[in-house]
Write an enzyme that holds these catalytic residues in place. Structure first.
Site, PDB file in Angstrom:
ATOM      1  N   GLY A   1     -14.692  37.381   5.825  1.00 22.83           N
ATOM      2  CA  GLY A   1     -15.851  36.832   4.605  1.00 22.83           C
ATOM      3  C   GLY A   1     -16.447  35.665   5.344  1.00 22.83           C
ATOM      4  O   GLY A   1     -17.661  35.588   5.562  1.00 22.83           O
ATOM      5  N   ALA A   2     -15.620  34.691   6.154  1.00 23.09           N
ATOM      6  CA  ALA A   2     -16.224  33.593   6.804  1.00 23.09           C
ATOM      7  C   ALA A   2     -15.248  33.097   7.660  1.00 23.09           C
ATOM      8  O   ALA A   2     -14.027  33.208   7.429  1.00 23.09           O
ATOM      9  CB  ALA A   2     -16.932  32.707   5.760  1.00 23.09           C
ATOM     10  N   MET A   3     -15.696  32.215   8.608  1.00 25.21           N
ATOM     11  CA  MET A   3     -14.750  31.659   9.587  1.00 25.21           C
ATOM     12  C   MET A   3     -15.177  30.199   9.534  1.00 25.21           C
ATOM     13  O   MET A   3     -16.242  29.820   9.885  1.00 25.21           O
ATOM     14  CB  MET A   3     -14.774  32.275  10.898  1.00 25.21           C
ATOM     15  N   GLU A   4     -13.995  29.193   9.529  1.00 24.21           N
ATOM     16  CA  GLU A   4     -14.347  27.659   9.275  1.00 24.21           C
ATOM     17  C   GLU A   4     -14.558  26.852  10.399  1.00 24.21           C
ATOM     18  O   GLU A   4     -13.942  25.694  10.594  1.00 24.21           O
ATOM     19  CB  GLU A   4     -13.132  27.074   8.643  1.00 24.21           C
ATOM     20  N   ASN A   5     -15.181  27.551  11.494  1.00 25.43           N
ATOM     21  CA  ASN A   5     -15.495  26.568  12.927  1.00 25.43           C
ATOM     22  C   ASN A   5     -16.062  25.448  12.461  1.00 25.43           C
ATOM     23  O   ASN A   5     -17.154  25.138  11.757  1.00 25.43           O
ATOM     24  CB  ASN A   5     -16.584  27.420  13.584  1.00 25.43           C
TER      25      ASN A   5
ATOM     26  N   GLU B   1      -5.276  28.426   4.263  1.00 23.78           N
ATOM     27  CA  GLU B   1      -5.954  29.286   3.386  1.00 23.78           C
ATOM     28  C   GLU B   1      -5.893  29.165   2.096  1.00 23.78           C
ATOM     29  O   GLU B   1      -6.426  29.286   1.127  1.00 23.78           O
ATOM     30  CB  GLU B   1      -5.686  30.649   3.756  1.00 23.78           C
TER      31      GLU B   1
ATOM     32  N   GLU C   1     -15.007  27.350   2.749  1.00 28.14           N
ATOM     33  CA  GLU C   1     -15.077  27.207   4.225  1.00 28.14           C
ATOM     34  C   GLU C   1     -15.231  25.530   4.400  1.00 28.14           C
ATOM     35  O   GLU C   1     -14.746  24.861   5.587  1.00 28.14           O
ATOM     36  CB  GLU C   1     -16.173  27.725   4.777  1.00 28.14           C
TER      37      GLU C   1
ATOM     38  N   HIS D   1     -12.147  23.613   4.652  1.00 24.68           N
ATOM     39  CA  HIS D   1     -11.361  23.724   5.769  1.00 24.68           C
ATOM     40  C   HIS D   1     -11.742  22.853   6.912  1.00 24.68           C
ATOM     41  O   HIS D   1     -11.186  22.517   7.916  1.00 24.68           O
ATOM     42  CB  HIS D   1     -11.742  25.151   6.575  1.00 24.68           C
TER      43      HIS D   1
END
Length: 827
Positions: A255-259, A312, A290, A293
């Site tokens: 869904g998304a990535m917390e970079n 998570e 996100e 995070h």
């Protein structure tokens, strides 16, 4: 290729201190590969041997402290290093392959305009596909990244980027972060930039989506600002990075990535077609998730992947809570959580693949094992446990413990033990015992009420072992309207109980345990309450209470305690009166995808579909006045998916809309065409014409789905070849083709492919890796084939010991769902 084990990571962490990576990426070298140069500055505490990870197309050169190493020593993805005590500099020059599967450096060419975009997804162990690294979360370092990109491209990264001429972009060095959090996104992005709290904020998408991003930019940025401000009210540590960019990228697996500083989202969140308020709420929740995070995951990072739930579960809980608190444009987010996300957790927790929220470290011996734990337990169950913890501790003490955790471990790594110790420091309650009961155990407790008419008391029985603090809602019949209930009382109960609770007055019409949905447990109704709920469910005054009751009915169907047709008839009776869209969507989704598609027999399926179709027609009639466009859109979608009236669908296509609305946007047009393909009421020429009308990436996926759904032997053979033989499909086109292939209406046509799935999926997973393996197990599995022969075949194949872990895990879950469907049919 070997995966990193926990023991190897611990050994390497004892040996090394990693200080800085200088990474140079050249994206101008062709369509298949890019150049990657990495310089790693690190210290060896003692002399010894170790390795650096890399998955190159070509390894051109390696030097350690200026001395050349033989590139031929690279074995699989590991380059061995022999070190003396002291400081070292490792330089690696390689060509790396672009990905079409959403792993590493993914490359995508937009069919709408021919523009190309690349972005990284480096989670778990995919940094090795982009640059050389000591790839484990507890070897944090500073990253200094530069990128050479084609003209007209812009480059995004974790820090603010500046264009230095000749296509070269330099990103500001990061604070200490883990390797898996490094991010780059490059292409001719359409960007909307602003500033908030003294920091640059930006949202970005590919150019063909620019009008749609611009239309929602105010909403997205407002949500972002509101969440940012709310987190600063709750957290003592300020946002730890120099900017906040959000890039909506194509063909994204998650869904998304917390970079940190550059969150990447799947670009379906840039809406090309009409959506409901719950879908907008989901996008807002993912933004909040996100952002959480940035503190829990990025500022403080797990030491090893057994603690991934810490990332998570916390972000899941905070995402829903923050949207509930910080924004006014969405209804109660916990209703959607209860209907959609908790069901995901309950289902996962009842399968053979279940695991504790916080698994024992020995249960996560390597990265392949860790990857399997990204499921409804790590997200929904963990978030539910935290919500129960907050209800027990109180938010003040919970946040005090969280802030202590951030202060003690910022820019470092922490474990579950650290987290629990920090929570315990803020309260007198026994958090350690709570953690053992909630985080180290598996399965779902079941809570059931028993009302004693003689004494007028309520007792709660528990199947399971966890303590629960719940609210019991006590409801009476509304004397003025027999279809309505009124709240008599809400009682706080600790389970297990020390004594029955006295209920003064007449016998309640309905008792609902976990009213407010603060705990994680399956709920049952006493016989009197069940009968009353089935008759008056829409008359329960509070939406969250109705969601709890609908979940109870859902669980009863899955457990063989309520006939599927009874659930459908209850939906038929009460959904036309339901005002909460999340509940309508959840009930219709379960009715269609589970009951009609799997839990009823082929003979009974037409009647089930007809009942759902009639129900959606009622909802469409209810919304003719335009009073609830979201409900109307939901009803139209489900009508399309279940109707067998191809003439109605053709009429809508020809008219370009549903009478009274909505007009047919691309999503609805492809949905109609897909249903017509299943019914054999369209052909390749119509699909090609629609693709000419909508040549976008979404259009390409729609066409692939429709072609695979055509009920001809030729169409099925071609789709199978594309999925399992050619290896040309990207991750999204593979998924779309798989979604179209299996249709319950076409069971006889595709019967021969059921046994072919298992060897073909195994070979595909071995060739193309975990992302496609997961997609094959999730979307290409013949879930419609609910029969004993299929179950025997599936169990035989699962016994093989050569399955890629990602595929094995999906098959375990799918086979258990198949076993459950057979059991429900017997009931």
């Amino acid at each position: 290729m070997p995966v990193l084990t926990r023991d190897e990571a611990q050994t390497r962490a004892r040996l090394l201190d990693v200080h800085r990576y200088t990474v140079g990426l050249d994206l101008t070298t062709g369509e298949e590969t890019f150049d990657s140069t990495t310089v790693i500055h690190f210290t060896a505490r003692t002399g010894g041997t170790t390795f650096v990870e890399l998955k190159p197309a070509t390894l051109r050169s390696v030097t350690l402290d200026g001395a050349h190493l033989d590139p031929e020593t690279l074995a699989d993805n590991r380059l061995p290093l022999t070190l003396t005590e002291g400081e070292h500099t490792l330089r690696v020059d390689a060509a790396m392959r672009y990905s079409r599967t959403g792993e590493g450096m993914h490359r995508f060419t937009d069919p709408s305009d021919g523009e190309t975009y690349v972005y990284t997804q480096l989670f778990m162990e995919d940094v090795q596909r982009v640059f050389a690294a000591f790839d484990q979360p507890d070897l944090k370092a500073v990253f200094d990244v530069s990128v050479t990109a084609p003209d007209r491209w812009s480059v995004l990264a974790n820090g603010v980027t500046t264009h230095q001429g000749d296509g070269r972009w330099q990103a500001a060095p990061t604070p200490l972060i883990s390797t898996y959090l490094v991010a780059v996104a490059a292409g001719p992005w359409h960007s909307v930039r602003t500033e908030h709290a003294g920091l640059p904020f930006g949202i970005h998408c590919r150019r063909s989506l620019a009008p749609y991003l611009d239309a929602d930019a105010d909403e997205i940025l407002d949500v972002t600002r509101q969440c940012f401000d709310r987190y600063h009210e709750k957290f003592d540590e300020p946002y730890p990075f120099d900017s906040y960019d959000q890039a909506f990228v194509p063909e994204f697996n998650a869904g998304a990535m917390e970079n940190p500083g550059l969150v990447t989202f799947r670009d379906e969140f840039v809406y090309r077609s009409a959506v409901t308020v719950t879908e907008r709420q989901t996008r807002a929740m993912v933004i909040a998730h996100e952002m959480a995070h940035m503190w829990f995951g990025d500022l403080v990072t797990l030491k090893w992947w057994d603690d991934i739930w810490l990332n998570e579960s916390f972000a899941e809980y905070m995402g829903y809570q923050i949207i509930n608190e910080a924004t006014s444009r969405f209804p109660d987010t916990w209703i959607d959580f209860g209907v959609a996300r908790k069901a995901w957790g309950y289902d996962a927790d009842q399968r053979p693949s279940t695991h504790p929220v916080a698994p024992d470290p020995e249960a996560v011996p390597d990265t392949a094992s860790a990857m399997l734990n990204f499921d409804g337990i790590s997200y929904a169950k963990g978030a539910s446990a935290l919500r129960q913890l907050v209800a027990w501790l109180g938010e003040k003490d919970f946040l005090a413990g969280i802030n202590t955790h951030f202060t003690r471990h910022k820019f470092a790594n922490a474990t579950l033990s650290d987290f629990i110790d920090n929570l315990a420091s803020a309260t007198d309650r026994d958090v350690h015992t709570w953690a053992e009961a909630w985080l180290r155990t598996t399965g779902v407790d079941t809570l059931a009420p028993a009302y004693d008419r003689t004494t007028g008391t309520l007792t709660v029985t528990r199947t399971g072992s966890r303590p629960h603090r719940i609210t019991a809602g006590v409801y009476d019949q509304d004397l003025g309207d027999t279809r309505r209930l009124v709240l008599r009382d809400r009682l706080e109960i600790d389970v297990p109980q020390t004594a029955p609770v006295n209920l003064p007055g007449p016998r309640p019409a309905l008792v609902v345990l976990n009213d407010g949905d603060h705990t994680y447990a399956k709920i049952r109704l006493d016989e009197h309450s069940e009968e009353r709920a089935l008759r008056t469910l829409s008359g329960i005054p509070d939406a969250l209470t109705r969601a709890v009751v609908w979940n109870a009915l859902r669980d009863m169907v899955r457990d063989g305690e309520l006939e599927p047709v009874t659930y459908l008839e209850t939906a038929r009776a009460h959904l036309p009166e339901e005002k909460d869209l999340a509940i309508v969507q959840g009930v219709l989704g379960f009715a269609s995808a589970h009951i009609a598609d799997r839990y009823v027999t082929a003979e009974d399926r037409p009647a089930a579909l007809a009942l759902i179709t009639d129900l959606t027609r009622d909802l469409i009639r209810r919304t003719e006045d335009g009073s609830d466009p979201g409900l109307r859109l939901t009803a139209v979608r489900h009508y399309i998916d279940t109707t067998e009236r191809d003439g109605t669908l053709h009429g809508w296509l020809e008219e370009g809309g549903v009478p009274g609305g909505p007009e047919l946007d691309p999503e609805l047009r492809w949905r109609i065409l897909a249903r017509l393909a299943v019914l054999g009421a369209t052909d390749e020429a119509a699909i090609a014409a629609e693709l000419d009308r909508d040549p976008s990436a979404t259009g390409q996926e729609g066409a692939a789905r429709c072609r695979a759904a055509l009920p001809t032997a030729e169409a099925k053979a071609a789709a199978w070849e594309r999925m399992f033989t050619s290896d040309d499909l990207s991750n999204y086109l593979f998924t779309a083709t798989a979604q179209g292939f299996w249709q319950p209406e076409q069971a006889e046509l595709v019967r021969e492919y059921v046994p072919r799935f298992y060897p073909d999926a195994t070979a595909l997973a071995d060739r193309r890796g975990p992302a496609i393996a997961e997609a094959a197990g999730r979307h290409a599995f013949p879930a419609h084939a609910v029969d004993a022969a299929h179950l025997r075949l599936a169990e035989q194949h699962l016994a093989a010991d050569d399955l890629l872990p990602a595929l094995r895990r999906k098959l375990i879950d799918q086979i258990d769902d198949l076993r459950r469907a057979l059991a429900v049919r017997k009931v």
